[in-house]
Design an enzyme around this catalytic site. Structure first.
Site, PDB file in Angstrom:
ATOM      1  N   ASN A 143      -7.490   2.079   2.987  1.00 18.80           N
ATOM      2  CA  ASN A 143      -6.384   1.750   3.889  1.00 18.80           C
ATOM      3  C   ASN A 143      -6.838   1.583   5.335  1.00 18.80           C
ATOM      4  OD1 ASN A 143      -4.376   1.711   1.937  1.00 18.80           O
ATOM      5  ND2 ASN A 143      -3.900   3.891   2.158  1.00 18.80           N
ATOM      6  N   HIS A 145       0.816  -1.214   0.000  1.00 17.27           N
ATOM      7  CA  HIS A 145       0.000   0.000   0.000  1.00 17.27           C
ATOM      8  C   HIS A 145       0.850   1.265   0.000  1.00 17.27           C
ATOM      9  CE1 HIS A 145      -4.230  -1.510   0.694  1.00 17.27           C
ATOM     10  NE2 HIS A 145      -3.507  -2.622   0.713  1.00 17.27           N
TER      11      HIS A 145
END
Length: 329
Positions: free
Chosen positions: A96, A71
């Site tokens: 996220n 990420h």
């Protein structure tokens, strides 16, 4: 220039990949092995020991650390921007929301700031911690060049266009990987990260449902029926599918191995994106190779992880060395 799938051993594969990256990216050439040998000689040992210590009390943190690097690196490069807290940052984006491992990264940074203030970047810490998480679970040790600097920009709007969602087709995944300079081989190999870690029920429960009589009804026919029933049983026991978690790998979730690919052959991929790898000739052939040869998987992992860790790095005068990983200086 594309890297070819071959039977090279780790050392030759690793250095051929690194040479290619050096030729294609001038910024990568400014990184080096043992970058901190003079300025902070214990840096990598501190990272490794802190990761091991954290995992002894919470084994799930290893999968979380590996997920963090994906990420971070896929969104504007490996610059530690996913670690920055605040409204409108990458970390605040709903995509996220389920990330973890931040406290481990901050713990590492705090120790390093005591021994080597203003020296080791959060971007390097994140890459090294992910590397060490894989090693701690029995995976290969990947030599990582260091010297990355930390990014100063973190914007939530950059997250969704750059990360893989769990319902993507193979074409969509290939397009995103290609935009990062990664190949189809890299896509399949890095998907092997799903051999560890866990996922919330809401990321995969759209693949099945219960009919009015309470019987399982598959929405995604590529999913093994008995495996789907197991998932239903685990997820239906909770009223909140965003909190209940299921192991990505139903067989060997605490070991970094090639079981993920064997699961795919048995139609037991947790996410739609996992199962999709078996439905496309470009990816299925690689899945079959890796399912039958763990050494080959480890070789290819070393190569692909290296490539990912070098995406969009900041070096030289770019970026900064943060004092705290959760905030810019």
């Amino acid at each position: 220039m594309a890297l070819q799938f071959s039977s090279c051993r780790p050392k030759s594969t690793f250095f051929s990949s690194l040479l290619l990256l050096l030729l294609l990216s001038p910024s990568v050439a400014e990184l080096s092995f043992n970058f901190y040998a003079g300025s902070c000689p214990g840096a990598e040992l501190i990272v490794r020991n802190t990761v091991r210590s954290a995992s002894s009390s919470d084994p799930s943190v290893l999968g979380k650390l590996l997920r963090l690097i994906f990420h971070d690196c896929f969104v504007k490069g490996c610059d530690g921007s996913v670690l920055i807290r605040g409204n409108g940052t990458e970390r605040s984006d709903p995509g996220n929301a389920s990330l973890g491992g931040f406290t481990v990264i901050e713990s590492i940074k705090n120790v390093l700031e005591i021994f080597c203030p203003g020296t080791v970047s959060c971007a390097d810490i994140l890459v090294l911690a992910a590397r060490d998480a894989v090693e701690a679970l029995g995976g290969p040790v990947v030599p990582i060049p260091t010297g990355r600097r930390d990014g100063t920009v973190s914007m939530a709007e950059n997250v969704r266009p750059n990360i893989i969602d769990t319902d993507f087709t193979v074409d969509k995944m290939i397009n995103i990987f290609s935009s990062k300079g990664l190949s189809v081989q890299d896509l399949v190999v890095l998907s092997g990260a799903h051999t560890i870690g866990a996922a919330h029920c809401n990321t995969f429960n759209s693949r099945f449902k219960l009919d009015p009589k309470g019987n399982l009804e598959l929405i995604d026919a590529s999913l093994d029926n008995s495996y789907a029933q197991t998932l239903v049983n685990k997820c239906s026991s909770s009223l909140d599918p965003t909190t209940t978690v299921v192991d990505n790998d139903p067989e060997t979730s605490s070991t970094f191995d090639n079981q993920y690919y064997k699961n795919l052959l048995a139609h037991k991929g947790l996410f739609q994106t996992d199962s999709a790898l078996m439905e496309d000739d470009r990816t299925r052939k690689i899945v079959e190779i890796l399912a039958n040869d763990e050494e080959s998987f480890f070789d290819r992992w070393t190569e692909s992880f290296l490539k990912m860790s070098l995406m969009g790095v900041r070096v030289g005068e770019e970026g900064e060395i943060r004092r705290s990983c959760s905030a810019v200086n």
